[in-house]
Design a protein around this motif. Structure first.
Motif, PDB file in Angstrom:
ATOM      1  N   ALA A 195     -11.125-122.257  37.707  1.00 24.37           N
ATOM      2  CA  ALA A 195     -12.402-122.041  37.536  1.00 24.37           C
ATOM      3  C   ALA A 195     -13.580-123.012  37.118  1.00 24.37           C
ATOM      4  O   ALA A 195     -12.990-123.385  35.726  1.00 24.37           O
ATOM      5  CB  ALA A 195     -12.503-120.634  37.333  1.00 24.37           C
TER       6      ALA A 195
ATOM      7  N   TYR B  94     -16.969-112.213  36.210  1.00 23.02           N
ATOM      8  CA  TYR B  94     -15.964-113.017  37.136  1.00 23.02           C
ATOM      9  C   TYR B  94     -14.603-112.565  37.225  1.00 23.02           C
ATOM     10  O   TYR B  94     -14.146-112.151  36.328  1.00 23.02           O
ATOM     11  CB  TYR B  94     -15.743-114.568  37.046  1.00 23.02           C
TER      12      TYR B  94
ATOM     13  N   GLN C 211     -10.923-113.433  39.596  1.00 19.58           N
ATOM     14  CA  GLN C 211     -10.322-114.154  40.583  1.00 19.58           C
ATOM     15  C   GLN C 211      -8.423-113.551  40.854  1.00 19.58           C
ATOM     16  O   GLN C 211      -8.096-113.359  39.905  1.00 19.58           O
ATOM     17  CB  GLN C 211      -9.745-115.787  39.807  1.00 19.58           C
TER      18      GLN C 211
ATOM     19  N   GLU D  90      -8.960-115.485  44.823  1.00 15.75           N
ATOM     20  CA  GLU D  90     -10.020-115.175  45.265  1.00 15.75           C
ATOM     21  C   GLU D  90     -10.572-115.161  44.233  1.00 15.75           C
ATOM     22  O   GLU D  90     -11.381-114.598  43.538  1.00 15.75           O
ATOM     23  CB  GLU D  90     -10.271-113.913  46.822  1.00 15.75           C
ATOM     24  N   ILE D  91     -12.740-115.545  44.162  1.00 19.98           N
ATOM     25  CA  ILE D  91     -13.157-115.439  43.368  1.00 19.98           C
ATOM     26  C   ILE D  91     -14.459-114.596  43.718  1.00 19.98           C
ATOM     27  O   ILE D  91     -14.864-114.818  44.675  1.00 19.98           O
ATOM     28  CB  ILE D  91     -13.987-117.031  42.061  1.00 19.98           C
TER      29      ILE D  91
ATOM     30  N   GLU E 261      -8.189-114.523  35.029  1.00 18.46           N
ATOM     31  CA  GLU E 261      -8.066-114.089  35.916  1.00 18.46           C
ATOM     32  C   GLU E 261      -9.701-112.800  36.006  1.00 18.46           C
ATOM     33  O   GLU E 261      -9.984-112.443  36.674  1.00 18.46           O
ATOM     34  CB  GLU E 261      -6.637-113.145  35.497  1.00 18.46           C
TER      35      GLU E 261
END
Length: 206
Positions: free
Chosen positions: A2, A31, A33, A37-38, A156
């Protein structure tokens, strides 16, 4: 990996003024993740919980249980709990270790991965309801109990500063939602939201 150039530094969360933080977090981007998948959203509604002296706080009176222990951590971790046995609510633990301040994230405006959010919430991202209210916001971002105690600077879950700033005129302050049990503390204007933003939960009239 990221992008991390805008990640909010750990020191930010150590601020002992949780009321300031709750307001300052408006416009910050949250955010997650999950399995590569973000998804992310702009924070548009928050509530401050002022540690042991706040009757609405899980830590009121210095209460410590397995559930609330996370609140006593040094700021910069997540506190996630289940509400009414259905909704996961996501909070940002702030201040120094032993001072259980937290900011509840009540709503986000979808930013990254809207299609993923639509699948999680089974509705269009153009609908305010997709991420209005703390349970919906957490679900849209895929946040569940497994996110409890996660470092907010990790891979995460993290926050970024995209330079989104709101003026005093754009921010409403009102009493917190669903804390009637907190007696006089239920009246404190510690809920902050962006006026006129459709992703803000109700009541949203100023």
């Amino acid at each position: 990996m990221a992008e991390s150039h805008n990640k909010i530094p750990f020191s930010y969360y150590l601020n002992s003024d949780v009321i300031f933080l709750a307001k300052d977090l408006l416009g910050k981007v949250l955010y997650t993740q999950i399995d590569g998948e973000i998804t992310s959203g702009i924070i548009v509604e928050t509530e401050a919980y002022f540690g042991i002296q706040d009757k609405a706080s899980h830590a009121y009176g210095g209460r410590r249980t397995d559930r609330t222990e996370t609140l006593y951590s040094q700021g910069g971790v997540s506190y996630v709990y289940l509400c009414y046995g259905i909704h996961h609510l996501f909070n940002i633990v702030s201040s120094v270790e032993g001072e259980p301040h937290a900011v509840l994230i009540r709503a986000i405006e979808p930013l990254t991965g809207k299609d993923i959010m639509e699948t999680r919430r089974n509705m269009s991202a153009s609908k305010g309801a997709i991420s209005a209210g703390p349970g919906s916001a957490a679900k849209a971002l895929g946040i569940d109990r497994s996110f409890n105690k996660k470092d907010l600077g990790g891979e995460e879950i993290w926050l970024e500063d995209h330079g989104i700033r709101y003026t005093e005129d754009q921010i409403a302050a009102s009493p917190r939602v669903g804390v009637a049990y907190a007696q006089e503390d239920a009246l404190l204007p510690w809920r902050f939201f962006i006026k006129g933003n459709k992703y803000v939960s109700k009541p949203n009239k100023v």
